[in-house]
Design a protein around this motif. Structure first.
Motif: not given
Length: 436
Positions: A203-213
């Motif tokens: 979930l931490k990685k998903v959150k980071e990727v979504n913020e980058q997106w």
């Protein structure tokens, strides 16, 4: 929650991620499981659901890739999309289905790339993986088994990574439900072996990727707005005239899609595709009432500096301009839209293009090919996600870029717009003259 409870859930609900290269049969696998029909990969509905034998089945199809040698060849956007898509089946998939054509070669580079790609989801993913061989009707079961058991083979290593879990599908026979029942039984076994647990999404990685997106989307919108504003000013103030004759040169690395782009521009198959262009080839055509001349050139090697490329490559680049009685209106620098453009490619591209002199950049448009591989992604989003090297190139070309969908040859609007951009560039610049 007890393992028995999780096993009960796997009998009533199945969540799966489907991974595989382009044309591996991912969409056909989903069609077979859900007893539905979607014609092509990359459809807008990346998540599809249905009720099969009393189970609620959720399947997410991830973007495919073409043949590549290692993970660094893959665009940042492709990697980000994988992480973003797996989050569509929260809290996580029961199984990751790796789709491979049974009748296609699977060599060491394929195996290494696939292992690295799957591990983008996390190093613990392998206990939740299962290989599906498509086109099983084209091979005998014993031949498939022989390929798997071949000592030292990439396929054997992959199957072992997946703890010897695989299923053969005959996608041409959607009415054979036996293969689907066998698949669900194996998925139940995967859930049970993992103590009833699904694969936990990072979930931490998903959150980071979504913020980058989110940041990428903002920057992409800003870039597109700036380009549109600039084009409007040029059209208003630079006295843009419709050129009745246009001469273009196609430059780029080997297998970037130059010849295919030339065929799209001329609206017919004038340049041979599928191999390396060995010499400069000039073709003519009438497009939208204009006389068009397209010069295709030999490509340079993507990972070799200009000094290490054969002499005829440098000669071809130099000769590309002198091939014309009059100077070309545009240099089209062709780059595939779905691959990485790193600092190494920036340096090599700059070396090769600069053979024509420093002034060449004022007359260059970056032409991205294979835009069909990201159906719902803008080229600006790709530019912003890829990083500084590609952004430098776009700025070097004064924010002049264009996107071709190589599969939609009937889409003449993409050619008309490219020619309009050349009109605008010509209005800003005098015609290009070789300066070496």
């Amino acid at each position: 929650m007890t393992a028995c409870r999780y096993l009960f859930l796997s009998k009533t609900e199945v969540r799966a991620v489907v991974i595989g290269k382009h044309h591996s049969g991912k969409t056909s696998v989903i069609n077979t499981i859900l007893e539905t029909r979607t014609e092509a990969e990359g459809d807008e509905d990346v998540k599809r659901e249905g009720i099969i034998d009393g189970r609620r089945v959720s399947l997410v199809e991830t973007p495919g890739w073409w043949k590549t040698f290692n993970l660094s060849d893959l665009s940042n956007l492709s990697k980000q999309q994988l992480v973003r898509m797996i989050s569509l089946i929260s809290p996580g998939p029961h199984v990751v289905l790796i789709v491979i054509q049974a009748d296609s070669a699977f060599i060491d580079t394929d195996g290494r790339f696939l292992e690295d790609y799957v591990e983008l989801l996390g190093p613990n993913v392998w206990t939740h993986t299962l290989v599906i061989f498509t086109r099983g009707d084209l091979m005998k079961p014993e031949d498939i088994e022989q390929n798997i058991q071949k000592d030292g083979s990439a396929l054997k290593r992959l199957i072992e990574k997946c703890e010897n879990k695989y299923q053969v599908f005959n996608n041409s026979n959607h009415h054979d439900r036996t293969q689907v029942k066998e698949l669900f039984k194996k998925i139940e076994g995967i859930v049970q072996k993992n103590n009833g647990k699904h694969f936990d999404i990072d979930l931490k990685k998903v959150k980071e990727v979504n913020e980058q997106w989110e940041e990428i989307q903002t920057r992409a919108y800003s870039r597109k707005s700036r380009v549109q504003e600039k084009r409007s000013k040029v059209q208003e103030k630079a006295c843009v005239h419709r050129l009745e004759e246009i001469r273009v040169v196609l430059l780029g690395w080997v297998l970037c899609g130059k010849s295919s782009a030339g065929n799209i521009i001329l609206n017919r198959d004038e340049f041979a595709i599928g191999g390396k262009t060995g010499e400069c080839t000039r073709r003519f055509g009438d497009v939208d009432g204009r006389k068009i001349t397209v010069l295709d050139t030999p490509g340079w090697w993507k990972y070799f500096t200009s000094e290490l490329n054969p002499d005829f490559i440098r000669s071809a680049i130099l000769g590309s301009v002198s091939e014309f009685e009059k100077p070309p209106h545009a240099i089209l620098l062709v780059i595939p839209a779905d691959v990485a453009f790193l600092e190494e490619q920036k340096r090599i591209t700059e070396q090769n293009i600069s053979i024509l002199g420093d002034d060449v950049w004022r007359h260059t448009i970056v032409l991205f090919t294979w835009g069909d591989r990201f159906k719902n992604i803008s080229i600006e989003q790709h530019i912003e996600s890829e990083g500084e090297a590609l952004q430098w190139l776009i700025e070097k070309c004064r924010n002049r870029y264009h996107l071709f969908d190589n599969t939609d040859k009937n889409n003449r609007d993409q050619v008309t717009e490219l020619l309009q951009k050349i009109d605008e560039m010509a209005a800003e610049n005098s015609l290009f003259h070789l300066n070496t």
